[in-house]
Design a protein around this motif. Structure first.
Motif, mmCIF file in Angstrom:
data_model
loop_
_atom_site.group_PDB
_atom_site.id
_atom_site.type_symbol
_atom_site.label_atom_id
_atom_site.label_comp_id
_atom_site.label_asym_id
_atom_site.label_seq_id
_atom_site.Cartn_x
_atom_site.Cartn_y
_atom_site.Cartn_z
ATOM 1 N N ALA A 171 0.800 -1.225 0.000
ATOM 2 C CA ALA A 171 0.000 0.000 0.000
ATOM 3 C C ALA A 171 0.832 1.273 0.000
ATOM 4 C CB ALA A 171 -0.919 0.007 1.212
ATOM 5 N N VAL A 172 2.088 1.204 0.377
ATOM 6 C CA VAL A 172 2.914 2.408 0.404
ATOM 7 C C VAL A 172 3.752 2.551 -0.866
ATOM 8 C CG1 VAL A 172 2.996 2.550 2.921
ATOM 9 C CG2 VAL A 172 4.771 1.298 1.710
ATOM 10 N N ALA A 208 -3.449 5.689 4.066
ATOM 11 C CA ALA A 208 -4.123 5.422 5.340
ATOM 12 C C ALA A 208 -5.355 4.548 5.163
ATOM 13 C CB ALA A 208 -4.506 6.733 6.024
ATOM 14 N N GLY A 209 -5.883 4.502 3.954
ATOM 15 C CA GLY A 209 -7.084 3.714 3.701
ATOM 16 C C GLY A 209 -6.885 2.216 3.820
ATOM 17 N N ARG A 249 -3.608 -2.062 10.958
ATOM 18 C CA ARG A 249 -2.833 -3.287 11.132
ATOM 19 C C ARG A 249 -1.799 -3.468 10.020
ATOM 20 N NH1 ARG A 249 -6.211 -8.314 12.139
ATOM 21 N NH2 ARG A 249 -5.445 -8.396 14.252
ATOM 22 N N ILE A 250 -2.206 -3.269 8.782
ATOM 23 C CA ILE A 250 -1.292 -3.443 7.655
ATOM 24 C C ILE A 250 -0.200 -2.383 7.692
ATOM 25 C CG2 ILE A 250 -1.085 -3.341 5.136
ATOM 26 C CD1 ILE A 250 -3.907 -4.620 5.040
ATOM 27 N N LEU A 251 -0.581 -1.120 7.903
ATOM 28 C CA LEU A 251 0.403 -0.046 7.947
ATOM 29 C C LEU A 251 1.389 -0.219 9.089
ATOM 30 C CD1 LEU A 251 -1.414 3.257 7.020
ATOM 31 C CD2 LEU A 251 0.416 2.117 5.817
ATOM 32 N N LYS A 253 6.863 -1.013 10.782
ATOM 33 C CA LYS A 253 7.837 -1.705 11.627
ATOM 34 C C LYS A 253 8.898 -2.399 10.783
ATOM 35 C CE LYS A 253 4.725 -2.157 15.492
ATOM 36 N NZ LYS A 253 3.798 -2.979 16.235
ATOM 37 N N MET A 254 8.495 -2.968 9.657
ATOM 38 C CA MET A 254 9.429 -3.644 8.769
ATOM 39 C C MET A 254 10.424 -2.643 8.170
ATOM 40 S SD MET A 254 8.662 -5.729 5.258
ATOM 41 C CE MET A 254 8.292 -4.230 4.364
ATOM 42 N N ILE A 255 9.936 -1.488 7.701
ATOM 43 C CA ILE A 255 10.802 -0.478 7.091
ATOM 44 C C ILE A 255 11.790 0.075 8.115
ATOM 45 C CG2 ILE A 255 10.818 1.865 6.130
ATOM 46 C CD1 ILE A 255 8.224 1.102 4.619
ATOM 47 N N VAL A 256 11.315 0.394 9.311
ATOM 48 C CA VAL A 256 12.183 0.961 10.347
ATOM 49 C C VAL A 256 13.234 -0.057 10.788
ATOM 50 C CG1 VAL A 256 12.243 1.880 12.699
ATOM 51 C CG2 VAL A 256 10.481 2.658 11.115
#
Length: 161
Positions: free
Chosen positions: A66-67, A129-130, A134-136, A141-144
């Protein structure tokens, strides 16, 4: 006559964790403040230009769910307390939405390793944001975590050379 209502969705995502680096605190601090290391560690970062001390403009391309998209970002480092901590603030915009993040990064040295601890939150808005909290949250967390693991890898490779 029907009145149209526009709803803007903004989600808050919290990120917190730690990464252990096989290097001393000064080497980790230097890596966290080196524009070349920051560029290599930032997922999808194509360009990172220092526009002032501790202030950067970046072009980031992400291909994650989504990002997915191209982002123009500003990254700033504040409240430096060398070699122990700083605050990292990031704002990124794309045609899919925006992200504003703020995190405290702390270093704790316990020979022979340094632990990087991070604690922050991000506001996410627009189409991104849509997809839901939970997904975001999982993606953030994965990216950071990926960012700090790359910092650890870069630090270790510089320490060995």
């Amino acid at each position: 006559m029907t009145k149209q209502i526009t709803v803007k969705v903004v989600l808050i995502v919290n990120v917190k964790g730690e990464v252990i680096v096989d290097a001393n605190q000064i080497d980790v601090w230097n890596a966290l403040n080196d524009p070349e290391v920051l560029k290599k560690a930032t997922p999808g970062c194509k360009v990172l230009n220092e526009i002032a001390p501790d202030s950067y403009k970046a072009e980031i391309v992400l291909g994650i769910a989504a990002v997915r998209g191209e982002y123009e970002a500003e990254i700033n480092i504040f409240e430096k307390s060398e070699p122990n901590r700083y605050r990292l603030v990031m704002k990124a915009d794309s045609n899919m939405g925006f992200l504003e993040g703020n995190a405290v990064v702390e270093l704790d040295y316990n020979h022979p390793n340094t632990t990087i601890r991070y604690d922050g939150e991000a506001q996410v808005g627009g189409l991104i944001a849509g997809v839901g909290q939970r997904i975001l949250s999982g993606i953030a967390k994965m990216i950071v975590k990926d960012f700090f693991k790359k910092i650890a890898k870069e630090t270790k490779s510089r320490s060995v050379s």
